[in-house]
Scaffold this motif. Sequence first.
Motif, PDB file in Angstrom:
ATOM      1  N   CYS A 138     -52.008 -73.299   2.340  1.00  0.00           N
ATOM      2  CA  CYS A 138     -53.285 -73.567   3.018  1.00  0.00           C
ATOM      3  C   CYS A 138     -54.251 -72.401   2.850  1.00  0.00           C
ATOM      4  O   CYS A 138     -55.468 -72.607   2.733  1.00  0.00           O
ATOM      5  CB  CYS A 138     -53.038 -73.836   4.502  1.00  0.00           C
ATOM      6  SG  CYS A 138     -52.182 -75.394   4.827  1.00  0.00           S
ATOM      7  N   ILE A 139     -53.728 -71.175   2.827  1.00  0.00           N
ATOM      8  CA  ILE A 139     -54.580 -70.002   2.589  1.00  0.00           C
ATOM      9  C   ILE A 139     -55.137 -70.052   1.168  1.00  0.00           C
ATOM     10  O   ILE A 139     -56.322 -69.798   0.946  1.00  0.00           O
ATOM     11  CB  ILE A 139     -53.786 -68.699   2.811  1.00  0.00           C
ATOM     12  CG1 ILE A 139     -53.447 -68.540   4.293  1.00  0.00           C
ATOM     13  CG2 ILE A 139     -54.585 -67.485   2.322  1.00  0.00           C
ATOM     14  CD1 ILE A 139     -52.550 -67.364   4.570  1.00  0.00           C
ATOM     15  N   TYR A 140     -54.272 -70.387   0.196  1.00  0.00           N
ATOM     16  CA  TYR A 140     -54.729 -70.452  -1.196  1.00  0.00           C
ATOM     17  C   TYR A 140     -55.866 -71.458  -1.346  1.00  0.00           C
ATOM     18  O   TYR A 140     -56.863 -71.190  -2.017  1.00  0.00           O
ATOM     19  CB  TYR A 140     -53.570 -70.837  -2.115  1.00  0.00           C
ATOM     20  CG  TYR A 140     -53.923 -70.744  -3.578  1.00  0.00           C
ATOM     21  CD1 TYR A 140     -53.547 -69.645  -4.328  1.00  0.00           C
ATOM     22  CD2 TYR A 140     -54.657 -71.751  -4.213  1.00  0.00           C
ATOM     23  CE1 TYR A 140     -53.885 -69.543  -5.670  1.00  0.00           C
ATOM     24  CE2 TYR A 140     -55.009 -71.655  -5.541  1.00  0.00           C
ATOM     25  CZ  TYR A 140     -54.617 -70.550  -6.271  1.00  0.00           C
ATOM     26  OH  TYR A 140     -54.973 -70.451  -7.592  1.00  0.00           O
ATOM     27  N   ASN A 141     -55.710 -72.610  -0.723  1.00  0.00           N
ATOM     28  CA  ASN A 141     -56.711 -73.666  -0.858  1.00  0.00           C
ATOM     29  C   ASN A 141     -57.813 -73.586   0.196  1.00  0.00           C
ATOM     30  O   ASN A 141     -58.612 -74.501   0.336  1.00  0.00           O
ATOM     31  CB  ASN A 141     -56.021 -75.032  -0.790  1.00  0.00           C
ATOM     32  CG  ASN A 141     -55.161 -75.294  -2.005  1.00  0.00           C
ATOM     33  OD1 ASN A 141     -55.659 -75.558  -3.086  1.00  0.00           O
ATOM     34  ND2 ASN A 141     -53.846 -75.202  -1.839  1.00  0.00           N
ATOM     35  N   GLU A 142     -57.800 -72.489   0.978  1.00  0.00           N
ATOM     36  CA  GLU A 142     -58.858 -72.162   1.933  1.00  0.00           C
ATOM     37  C   GLU A 142     -58.981 -73.172   3.069  1.00  0.00           C
ATOM     38  O   GLU A 142     -60.053 -73.311   3.668  1.00  0.00           O
ATOM     39  CB  GLU A 142     -60.194 -71.976   1.214  1.00  0.00           C
ATOM     40  CG  GLU A 142     -60.165 -70.871   0.175  1.00  0.00           C
ATOM     41  CD  GLU A 142     -61.457 -70.707  -0.582  1.00  0.00           C
ATOM     42  OE1 GLU A 142     -62.476 -71.276  -0.141  1.00  0.00           O
ATOM     43  OE2 GLU A 142     -61.455 -70.022  -1.619  1.00  0.00           O
ATOM     44  N   LEU A 143     -57.895 -73.874   3.346  1.00  0.00           N
ATOM     45  CA  LEU A 143     -57.844 -74.659   4.572  1.00  0.00           C
ATOM     46  C   LEU A 143     -57.703 -73.724   5.769  1.00  0.00           C
ATOM     47  O   LEU A 143     -58.134 -74.043   6.879  1.00  0.00           O
ATOM     48  CB  LEU A 143     -56.684 -75.647   4.534  1.00  0.00           C
ATOM     49  CG  LEU A 143     -56.748 -76.730   3.448  1.00  0.00           C
ATOM     50  CD1 LEU A 143     -55.501 -77.575   3.481  1.00  0.00           C
ATOM     51  CD2 LEU A 143     -57.980 -77.595   3.611  1.00  0.00           C
ATOM     52  N   LEU A 144     -57.077 -72.585   5.522  1.00  0.00           N
ATOM     53  CA  LEU A 144     -56.983 -71.511   6.502  1.00  0.00           C
ATOM     54  C   LEU A 144     -57.548 -70.247   5.875  1.00  0.00           C
ATOM     55  O   LEU A 144     -57.348 -70.003   4.675  1.00  0.00           O
ATOM     56  CB  LEU A 144     -55.531 -71.266   6.924  1.00  0.00           C
ATOM     57  CG  LEU A 144     -54.800 -72.428   7.607  1.00  0.00           C
ATOM     58  CD1 LEU A 144     -53.332 -72.068   7.814  1.00  0.00           C
ATOM     59  CD2 LEU A 144     -55.449 -72.763   8.945  1.00  0.00           C
ATOM     60  N   VAL A 145     -58.241 -69.445   6.666  1.00  0.00           N
ATOM     61  CA  VAL A 145     -58.836 -68.203   6.169  1.00  0.00           C
ATOM     62  C   VAL A 145     -58.356 -67.052   7.039  1.00  0.00           C
ATOM     63  O   VAL A 145     -58.454 -67.111   8.270  1.00  0.00           O
ATOM     64  CB  VAL A 145     -60.384 -68.268   6.185  1.00  0.00           C
ATOM     65  CG1 VAL A 145     -60.976 -66.940   5.725  1.00  0.00           C
ATOM     66  CG2 VAL A 145     -60.877 -69.410   5.298  1.00  0.00           C
ATOM     67  N   LEU A 146     -57.826 -66.015   6.397  1.00  0.00           N
ATOM     68  CA  LEU A 146     -57.382 -64.828   7.110  1.00  0.00           C
ATOM     69  C   LEU A 146     -58.491 -63.778   7.107  1.00  0.00           C
ATOM     70  O   LEU A 146     -58.960 -63.373   6.041  1.00  0.00           O
ATOM     71  CB  LEU A 146     -56.125 -64.243   6.453  1.00  0.00           C
ATOM     72  CG  LEU A 146     -54.850 -65.076   6.525  1.00  0.00           C
ATOM     73  CD1 LEU A 146     -53.702 -64.330   5.851  1.00  0.00           C
ATOM     74  CD2 LEU A 146     -54.488 -65.411   7.962  1.00  0.00           C
ATOM     75  N   PHE A 147     -58.900 -63.357   8.283  1.00  0.00           N
ATOM     76  CA  PHE A 147     -59.960 -62.351   8.407  1.00  0.00           C
ATOM     77  C   PHE A 147     -59.331 -60.964   8.564  1.00  0.00           C
ATOM     78  O   PHE A 147     -59.456 -60.322   9.604  1.00  0.00           O
ATOM     79  CB  PHE A 147     -60.866 -62.688   9.589  1.00  0.00           C
ATOM     80  CG  PHE A 147     -61.742 -63.875   9.333  1.00  0.00           C
ATOM     81  CD1 PHE A 147     -63.020 -63.736   8.810  1.00  0.00           C
ATOM     82  CD2 PHE A 147     -61.277 -65.158   9.604  1.00  0.00           C
ATOM     83  CE1 PHE A 147     -63.822 -64.842   8.570  1.00  0.00           C
ATOM     84  CE2 PHE A 147     -62.066 -66.266   9.365  1.00  0.00           C
ATOM     85  CZ  PHE A 147     -63.350 -66.109   8.842  1.00  0.00           C
ATOM     86  N   CYS A 148     -58.661 -60.523   7.518  1.00  0.00           N
ATOM     87  CA  CYS A 148     -58.082 -59.191   7.492  1.00  0.00           C
ATOM     88  C   CYS A 148     -57.912 -58.757   6.038  1.00  0.00           C
ATOM     89  O   CYS A 148     -57.731 -59.597   5.150  1.00  0.00           O
ATOM     90  CB  CYS A 148     -56.742 -59.153   8.231  1.00  0.00           C
ATOM     91  SG  CYS A 148     -55.500 -60.285   7.587  1.00  0.00           S
TER      92      CYS A 148
END
Length: 285
Positions: free
Chosen positions: A258-268
């Motif tokens: 999900c992070i790779y496909n930007e469904l989730l975004v990590l702000f760090c």
Amino acid sequence: PRDSKFKIYLLIFVASSFDFIEYLVSTYYIPQIKYISKTLEIRLSSFLTLSAAIFFIYLLKLHIYKHHIFSLLIILACLIIIGISEYFFQHFDNKRTETDFFQALFSVLGVHFFNSLLDSIEKYLLEYDFVNPFKTLMLEGIFGTILSIIYLFIISNNPFEQIENFNKNENIIKFIFLIICLFLYLLLSGGRNAYRVETNKVYSPMAKTLTDYILNPLFIIYYFIFEDDFIGGKQNKKDIFYFVLNLILSIIVVFCGCIYNELLVLFCYNLEHDTHRQVSIRAET
């Protein structure tokens, strides 16, 4: 189109060959390998994202960013842990050999590898040669049918022997039901492949592969409870640690996908910097 017609048709033939090999190994050879986990193939399905990303970089010459690299490294680490732990949870003897295990492991990885090649070639044809996706699918079907017929006559003098035996040994109602199911299988396969190429056209191969393993945690729970999977050790009993380890790894893999496909975004650690949403915000301001 940037390529000649000959190269386009050659790529379509190669793609259909990869599809044929992937289907043959997945449905015919892997089920014949004894004593492997029923969920091994789905637990290693995140290899699709990893291999598709590699082809995405080197075949399509496109860039990946920090959050992509971060998620791919975590997925790779999880795959390595799954492979190593799978080996140590096995009990090998005269019937269950190490050769069978490694044969199963590399066969599963091969299936996902060829699947990624298929998606990458189709994406290349769509992006750079502007080929109609349904024309591509039609030609792949023609080439795949030819390869299937050749293979059937190579391995058997009578490719319809199993159907004939079924007709002799079962009543007519069951035989009619078999024919109806085969016909439905053809229709549903056509719909599935049409959906696959359209998804590959709109999104990236990595976004498409996310759907192959996003429900893995639920499948792992189901197979542990109802299908007697995750049998480990000399006692050949369900191993809780074996199950929990793979469940946690599957959740991590889904999270990273999900992070790779930007469904989730990590702000760090600036992992959000090159995501579509953050680029859009900077463009607006």
